[in-house]
Design a protein around this motif. Structure first.
Motif, PDB file in Angstrom:
ATOM      1  N   ASN A  28       0.727  -1.256   0.194  1.00  0.00           N
ATOM      2  CA  ASN A  28       0.145  -0.033   0.156  1.00  0.00           C
ATOM      3  C   ASN A  28       0.943   1.133   0.087  1.00  0.00           C
ATOM      4  OD1 ASN A  28      -2.102   1.781   0.094  1.00  0.00           O
ATOM      5  ND2 ASN A  28      -2.563   1.525   2.358  1.00  0.00           N
ATOM      6  N   LEU A  29       1.219   1.678  -1.196  1.00  0.00           N
ATOM      7  CA  LEU A  29       2.069   2.924  -1.463  1.00  0.00           C
ATOM      8  C   LEU A  29       1.003   4.058  -1.302  1.00  0.00           C
ATOM      9  CD1 LEU A  29       4.851   1.761  -3.776  1.00  0.00           C
ATOM     10  CD2 LEU A  29       4.982   2.018  -1.511  1.00  0.00           C
ATOM     11  N   ASP A  30      -0.312   3.808  -1.458  1.00  0.00           N
ATOM     12  CA  ASP A  30      -1.402   4.777  -1.806  1.00  0.00           C
ATOM     13  C   ASP A  30      -0.817   6.056  -2.719  1.00  0.00           C
ATOM     14  OD1 ASP A  30      -3.496   6.208  -1.096  1.00  0.00           O
ATOM     15  OD2 ASP A  30      -2.772   7.396   0.658  1.00  0.00           O
ATOM     16  N   LEU A  31      -0.655   5.626  -3.931  1.00  0.00           N
ATOM     17  CA  LEU A  31      -0.157   6.023  -5.035  1.00  0.00           C
ATOM     18  C   LEU A  31      -1.132   7.397  -5.484  1.00  0.00           C
ATOM     19  CD1 LEU A  31       1.684   3.781  -7.338  1.00  0.00           C
ATOM     20  CD2 LEU A  31       2.729   5.528  -5.522  1.00  0.00           C
ATOM     21  N   PRO A  32      -0.935   8.773  -5.720  1.00  0.00           N
ATOM     22  CA  PRO A  32      -1.857   9.552  -5.754  1.00  0.00           C
ATOM     23  C   PRO A  32      -2.646   9.446  -7.200  1.00  0.00           C
ATOM     24  CG  PRO A  32       0.120  10.667  -6.111  1.00  0.00           C
ATOM     25  CD  PRO A  32       0.553   9.244  -5.643  1.00  0.00           C
ATOM     26  N   GLN A  33      -3.811  10.014  -7.310  1.00  0.00           N
ATOM     27  CA  GLN A  33      -4.672   9.887  -8.516  1.00  0.00           C
ATOM     28  C   GLN A  33      -4.145  11.195  -9.400  1.00  0.00           C
ATOM     29  OE1 GLN A  33      -8.740  10.024  -7.258  1.00  0.00           O
ATOM     30  NE2 GLN A  33      -8.870   7.670  -6.790  1.00  0.00           N
ATOM     31  N   ILE A  34      -4.399  11.148 -10.730  1.00  0.00           N
ATOM     32  CA  ILE A  34      -4.177  12.302 -11.403  1.00  0.00           C
ATOM     33  C   ILE A  34      -5.411  12.590 -11.990  1.00  0.00           C
ATOM     34  CG2 ILE A  34      -2.725  13.115 -13.520  1.00  0.00           C
ATOM     35  CD1 ILE A  34      -0.657  11.191 -12.825  1.00  0.00           C
ATOM     36  N   ALA A  35      -5.931  13.875 -12.013  1.00  0.00           N
ATOM     37  CA  ALA A  35      -7.320  14.061 -12.299  1.00  0.00           C
ATOM     38  C   ALA A  35      -6.994  15.208 -13.480  1.00  0.00           C
ATOM     39  CB  ALA A  35      -8.250  14.714 -11.518  1.00  0.00           C
ATOM     40  N   VAL A  36      -7.679  15.348 -14.576  1.00  0.00           N
ATOM     41  CA  VAL A  36      -7.609  15.940 -15.686  1.00  0.00           C
ATOM     42  C   VAL A  36      -8.616  16.912 -15.976  1.00  0.00           C
ATOM     43  CG1 VAL A  36      -6.871  16.201 -18.142  1.00  0.00           C
ATOM     44  CG2 VAL A  36      -6.166  14.060 -16.892  1.00  0.00           C
ATOM     45  N   VAL A  37      -8.618  18.174 -15.759  1.00  0.00           N
ATOM     46  CA  VAL A  37      -9.624  19.083 -15.583  1.00  0.00           C
ATOM     47  C   VAL A  37      -9.694  20.122 -16.453  1.00  0.00           C
ATOM     48  CG1 VAL A  37     -10.903  20.633 -14.040  1.00  0.00           C
ATOM     49  CG2 VAL A  37      -9.815  18.716 -12.833  1.00  0.00           C
ATOM     50  N   GLY A  38     -10.508  20.430 -17.314  1.00  0.00           N
ATOM     51  CA  GLY A  38     -10.787  21.441 -18.344  1.00  0.00           C
ATOM     52  C   GLY A  38     -12.051  21.869 -18.696  1.00  0.00           C
ATOM     53  N   GLY A  39     -12.190  22.754 -19.542  1.00  0.00           N
ATOM     54  CA  GLY A  39     -13.475  23.109 -20.234  1.00  0.00           C
ATOM     55  C   GLY A  39     -13.741  22.038 -21.336  1.00  0.00           C
ATOM     56  N   GLN A  40     -14.811  22.518 -21.963  1.00  0.00           N
ATOM     57  CA  GLN A  40     -15.069  21.654 -23.060  1.00  0.00           C
ATOM     58  C   GLN A  40     -14.166  21.854 -24.484  1.00  0.00           C
ATOM     59  OE1 GLN A  40     -17.652  19.647 -23.928  1.00  0.00           O
ATOM     60  NE2 GLN A  40     -18.616  19.728 -21.932  1.00  0.00           N
ATOM     61  N   SER A  41     -13.857  20.769 -25.073  1.00  0.00           N
ATOM     62  CA  SER A  41     -12.889  20.944 -26.041  1.00  0.00           C
ATOM     63  C   SER A  41     -11.623  21.594 -26.123  1.00  0.00           C
ATOM     64  CB  SER A  41     -13.351  21.910 -27.281  1.00  0.00           C
ATOM     65  OG  SER A  41     -14.809  21.281 -27.859  1.00  0.00           O
ATOM     66  N   ALA A  42     -11.038  21.199 -24.659  1.00  0.00           N
ATOM     67  CA  ALA A  42      -9.630  21.656 -24.323  1.00  0.00           C
ATOM     68  C   ALA A  42      -8.615  20.750 -24.588  1.00  0.00           C
ATOM     69  CB  ALA A  42      -9.855  21.853 -22.641  1.00  0.00           C
ATOM     70  N   GLY A  43      -9.019  19.496 -24.918  1.00  0.00           N
ATOM     71  CA  GLY A  43      -8.155  18.510 -25.298  1.00  0.00           C
ATOM     72  C   GLY A  43      -7.561  17.708 -24.170  1.00  0.00           C
ATOM     73  N   LYS A  44      -8.401  17.344 -23.011  1.00  0.00           N
ATOM     74  CA  LYS A  44      -8.140  16.627 -22.137  1.00  0.00           C
ATOM     75  C   LYS A  44      -8.015  15.221 -22.235  1.00  0.00           C
ATOM     76  CE  LYS A  44     -11.774  17.186 -19.670  1.00  0.00           C
ATOM     77  NZ  LYS A  44     -12.391  17.727 -20.933  1.00  0.00           N
ATOM     78  N   SER A  45      -8.864  14.598 -23.040  1.00  0.00           N
ATOM     79  CA  SER A  45      -8.596  13.159 -23.499  1.00  0.00           C
ATOM     80  C   SER A  45      -7.251  12.886 -24.354  1.00  0.00           C
ATOM     81  CB  SER A  45      -9.759  12.792 -24.087  1.00  0.00           C
ATOM     82  OG  SER A  45     -11.141  12.701 -23.531  1.00  0.00           O
ATOM     83  N   SER A  46      -7.061  13.937 -25.090  1.00  0.00           N
ATOM     84  CA  SER A  46      -5.773  13.842 -25.965  1.00  0.00           C
ATOM     85  C   SER A  46      -4.495  13.804 -25.112  1.00  0.00           C
ATOM     86  CB  SER A  46      -5.538  14.685 -26.853  1.00  0.00           C
ATOM     87  OG  SER A  46      -6.747  14.638 -27.795  1.00  0.00           O
ATOM     88  N   VAL A  47      -4.504  14.669 -24.157  1.00  0.00           N
ATOM     89  CA  VAL A  47      -3.599  14.803 -23.195  1.00  0.00           C
ATOM     90  C   VAL A  47      -3.277  13.493 -22.460  1.00  0.00           C
ATOM     91  CG1 VAL A  47      -2.733  15.798 -21.018  1.00  0.00           C
ATOM     92  CG2 VAL A  47      -3.568  17.258 -22.719  1.00  0.00           C
ATOM     93  N   LEU A  48      -4.497  12.924 -21.893  1.00  0.00           N
ATOM     94  CA  LEU A  48      -4.475  11.602 -21.379  1.00  0.00           C
ATOM     95  C   LEU A  48      -3.848  10.422 -21.939  1.00  0.00           C
ATOM     96  CD1 LEU A  48      -4.937  11.367 -18.227  1.00  0.00           C
ATOM     97  CD2 LEU A  48      -7.102  10.549 -18.734  1.00  0.00           C
ATOM     98  N   GLU A  49      -4.551  10.423 -23.171  1.00  0.00           N
ATOM     99  CA  GLU A  49      -4.052   9.353 -24.183  1.00  0.00           C
ATOM    100  C   GLU A  49      -2.624   9.302 -24.482  1.00  0.00           C
ATOM    101  OE1 GLU A  49      -6.322  10.638 -28.175  1.00  0.00           O
ATOM    102  OE2 GLU A  49      -6.886   8.992 -26.946  1.00  0.00           O
ATOM    103  N   ASN A  50      -2.238  10.506 -24.846  1.00  0.00           N
ATOM    104  CA  ASN A  50      -0.655  10.737 -24.992  1.00  0.00           C
ATOM    105  C   ASN A  50       0.347  10.184 -23.925  1.00  0.00           C
ATOM    106  OD1 ASN A  50      -1.268  11.777 -27.625  1.00  0.00           O
ATOM    107  ND2 ASN A  50      -0.801  13.870 -27.361  1.00  0.00           N
TER     108      ASN A  50
END
Length: 826
Positions: A28-50
């Motif tokens: 149990n290293l309790d690794l942090p989560q990474i949340a991607v926040v942004g507005g519509q059409s900001a490119g969040k999904s592309s950042v995450l898949e890259n």
């Protein structure tokens, strides 16, 4: 990154997790989560898949957990809603995400708070959780509810408010940074900027002649961790299924070839974003390891002693079996003796057991059983009367016969057998329970425990029979000779004196009198064979009244509606007043037991219940009843006093002898048997090999303990390797923005425009050239002045030195280098 890169740290963490999984635990290293926040059409999904390196994401509430697997394994993915199904083709993963999204939200831009959980197993990643949150929106479209803005905000806050969540605040470069919803909500939950990283997307889509250099250099709206620019695939690239590796190569080429970003190329792009996040994971792992190391070291120390005897363990070694048998039997005897004699080791603080419980049987339970043998006073007096009359025969007895005393005493002594035998049974039960408790340490060898319990229990049963024979012998000895010369025996002379002035009972009673006549009062009552007296208190100095017992009877009285006490009454059979002008006296007790006890005492004094008159007259008619001859009554009372005295002597003797007899014949004998003979009985019970066969549970426990011991040692070595080959990068210091003079006036929305307010000017670094007159001053980048914001008032609006008497217009800084902020090019 430190002395060791994250790509080198991954195998060590994988080995650490393998060490834990081998003993059925989780690292149990309790690794942090990474949340991607942004507005519509900001490119969040592309950042995450890259970042993950796979083409499968779709904007929405998607949780992607990545797990390391051995290097030789094939990468695959699993959905929580499709348990057991492994996706190897990531094109199928993308299609399943779209299908599940449509199932949850419909096909017309609906929303749902239910996340799509996706797990990706790869040898190239650490345990971490990426969360693609829905884009922030203002206006409901399609099937979205009217309060879509508040729903999405609440959804975001569920994740980003956690202290272990890193926030990637994504903002497109072709949008005014002051209007970034991602930065605004990140500032709310992380005002110190410790876990917020700004990500600028769509740098390749800005108007020609404009750039985001001031943003990426952390000048326009400074963040503690700064901004990282990325270039994602265009919609054409996505439709054409452009490979992620090719997209990353194109991104690298873009930053190296762009004149405004060439000097920042090493700090831009998806690889640098990965490196920054990896450093956060490294820091977190290093912060977690000291506590994990302390926990492992304490577990290792607790196992050292037990593992020591298992290191050279050979199950089939005859010498080991013999040694184990001797140790087990010896320990069993020591535990049994400690339980009997008492010990400070592992004291039970919740229940009595062992010797303490046997002591309670001897000195509380057994005396209570003797006390429970309350004589039926009426029946006893009748038996004494019959005995006296039968001894006298046809003669009229002038003296009290001693044969009647002996006959009654023997009959009462015989009644002691039942409580004595019951005492022996209680001790036997406790001993058997104690044997089972002490044999729990033999659980490793089921056959040995079974034989030990059988042999010792059989011995206890044998001693039970002999002990009961000895107890019955004690009773027979008491019956064989009635010692009327005992120093505690009152004798006939004293008994006759007590008959006349014997105090039968003392105690508190309440006299119930009506409120008109003074109400109920408590008095100290003294009952003798001749009278009933009551006093003010137990000192018996102030006598209130003495009532002769002649012609008095008892009757029951119903308990009053408002009274909690139990009542009985004394009345005169000749209809005379008993006390003052009262025909009867009502006496009250707290319990019905007290009432019955007082009635028995009155019976001894010759005061009988009212209902007995009917029975007595019936018996008189048959000629088979006790005569009310006063001389006979005195003789009955004398015998009664003698019986009381002698039975008290016998009870005292039995209470003393019973514990001694049981201790000698049963308990001490059992201890000697365990120490001296149990081992011989075990050897004769069967083959030593079968007797010392381990249980399957013990063998499994030994293997698990050895495996855990070696796994803990390996884990400590790995943790030491990680600690010595990696270093933490300190948190960046707070942004130094003291050189920026901020407008403290209220925002324009709450203030009418005046002549002193400069008109809003679109920043050229965001949208490109704007028609109209140029700004009044040429803000040369050489001085590091930030561009004029599009709206005055918000924190992102930076202006020069303000003078209340002059219009608020941008101007050159009043100070010259070296007073310029650090990091700004000169």
């Amino acid at each position: 990154m430190g002395n060791r890169g994250m790509e080198d740290l991954i195998p060590l963490i994988n080995k650490l997790q393998d060490a834990f999984s081998s003993i059925g635990q989780s690292c149990n290293l309790d690794l942090p989560q990474i949340a991607v926040v942004g507005g519509q059409s900001a490119g969040k999904s592309s950042v995450l898949e890259n970042f993950v390196g796979r083409l499968y994401l779709k904007s929405g509430l998607i949780v992607v957990s990545t797990f390391p697997i051995p290097v030789f394994s094939v990468e695959y993915a699993e959905f929580l809603h499709c348990k057991g199904r492994k996706f190897v083709d990531f094109e199928e993963v993308r299609m399943e995400i779209e299908a599940e999204t449509d199932r949850l939200t419909g096909s017309n831009k609906g929303i749902s708070p239910i996340p799509i959980n996706l797990r990706v197993y790869s040898p190239n990643v650490l345990n971490l959780t990426l969360i693609d949150l829905p884009g922030m929106t203002k206006v409901a479209v399609g099937d979205q509810p009217p309060d879509i803005e508040h729903q999405i905000r609440d959804m975001l806050l569920q994740f980003i408010t956690k202290e272990s969540c890193l926030i990637l605040a994504v903002t497109p470069a072709n949008m005014d940074l002051a209007n970034s919803d991602a930065l605004k909500i990140a500032k709310e939950v992380d005002p110190q900027g410790l876990r917020t990283i700004g990500v600028i997307t769509k740098l390749d889509l800005m108007d020609e002649g404009t750039d985001a250099r001031d943003i990426l250099e952390n000048k326009l709206l400074p963040l503690r961790r700064g901004y990282i620019g990325v270039v994602n695939r265009s919609q054409k690239d996505i439709d054409g299924k452009k490979d992620i590796r090719a997209a990353l190569a194109a991104e690298r080429k873009f930053f190296l070839s762009h004149p405004a970003y060439r000097h920042l190329a090493e700090r831009m792009g998806t690889p640098h974003l990965q490196k920054s996040l990896n450093q956060q994971l490294t820091n977190h792992i290093r912060d977690t390891l000291p506590g994990l190391r302390s926990k492992l070291q304490s577990q290792l120390l607790s196992l050292e002693k037990e593992v020591e005897e298992y290191k050279n363990f050979r199950p089939d070694d005859p010498a080991r079996k013999t040694k184990a048998l001797l140790q087990m039997v010896q320990q069993f005897g020591v535990d049994f003796e400690k339980c009997i004699e008492g010990s400070g080791d592992q004291v039970d603080t919740s229940n009595l057991s062992g010797g303490a419980k046997i002591n309670r049987i001897f000195h509380e339970r057994f005396p209570f059983e003797l006390v429970k043998m309350e004589f039926d006073e009426k029946e006893l007096r009748k038996e004494i009367s019959y005995a006296i009359k039968n001894i006298h025969g046809v003669r009229t007895g002038l003296f009290t016969p001693d044969l009647a005393f002996e006959a009654i005493v023997k009959k009462q002594v015989i009644k002691l057998k039942d409580p004595c035998l019951k005492c022996v049974d209680l001790v036997v039960t406790e001993l058997v329970t104690l044997i089972r408790k002490c044999s729990e340490k033999l659980d490793s060898y089921p056959r040995l425990r079974e034989e030990t319990e059988r042999i010792v229990t059989t011995h206890i049963r044998e001693r039970d029979s002999k002990t009961k024979d000895q107890v019955l012998l004690l009773i027979d000895i008491e019956l064989s000779y009635i010692n009327t010369n005992h120093e505690d025996f009152i004798g006939f002379a004293n008994a006759q004196q007590r008959t006349a002035a014997n105090v039968i009972r003392r105690g508190w009673l309440t006299i119930n009198i009506s409120i008109m006549k003074g109400g109920s009062k408590d008095y100290w009552f003294v009952l003798t064979a001749e009278s009933l007296s009551w006093y003010k208190d137990e000192e018996e100095k102030e006598k209130k009244y003495m009532l002769p017992l002649d012609n008095l009877k008892l009757r029951d009285v119903e308990k009053g509606f408002m009274s909690s006490k139990h009542v009985f009454a004394i009345f005169n059979t000749e209809q005379r007043n008993v006390y003052k002008d009262l025909r009867q006296i009502e006496l009250a007790c707290d319990t019905q037991e007290d009432v019955d006890s007082w009635k028995a005492s009155f019976l001894r004094a010759g005061v009988y219940p009212e209902k007995d008159q009917v029975h007595k007259s019936d018996r008189n008619s048959s000629g088979d009843t006790v005569s009310m001859d006063p001389q006979l009554e005195r003789q009955v009372e004398t015998i009664r006093n003698l019986v009381d005295s002698y039975i008290g002597i016998v009870n005292k003797s039995i209470r003393d002898l019973m514990p001694k007899t049981i201790m000698h014949l049963m308990i001490n004998n059992t201890k000697d048997f365990i120490h001296s003979e149990l081992l011989a009985y075990l050897y004769s019970a069967g083959d030593q090999g079968s007797l010392m066969e381990e249980s399957a549970e013990q063998a499994q426990r030994r293997d698990e303990m050895l495996r855990m011991y070696h796994a803990l040692k390996e884990a400590l070595v790995i943790i030491g390797d990680i600690s010595t080959t990696t270093v933490s990068t300190p948190v960046p210091p707070p942004v130094d923005d003291t050189w920026i003079v901020k407008d403290s006036s209220p925002p324009p929305a709450s203030r009418p425009p005046t002549a002193t307010t400069a008109p809003p000017i679109r920043p050229p670094a965001v949208r490109g050239p704007t028609p109209g007159p140029p700004p009044p001053l040429n803000l040369s980048p050489a001085f590091g002045a930030p561009p004029v914001p599009s709206r005055p008032g918000p924190p992102s609006a930076y202006v020069g030195d303000a003078n209340p008497a002059m219009p608020l217009i941008p101007s050159r800084p009043a100070r010259v280098p070296p007073a310029l902020p650090p990091g700004i090019p000169r």
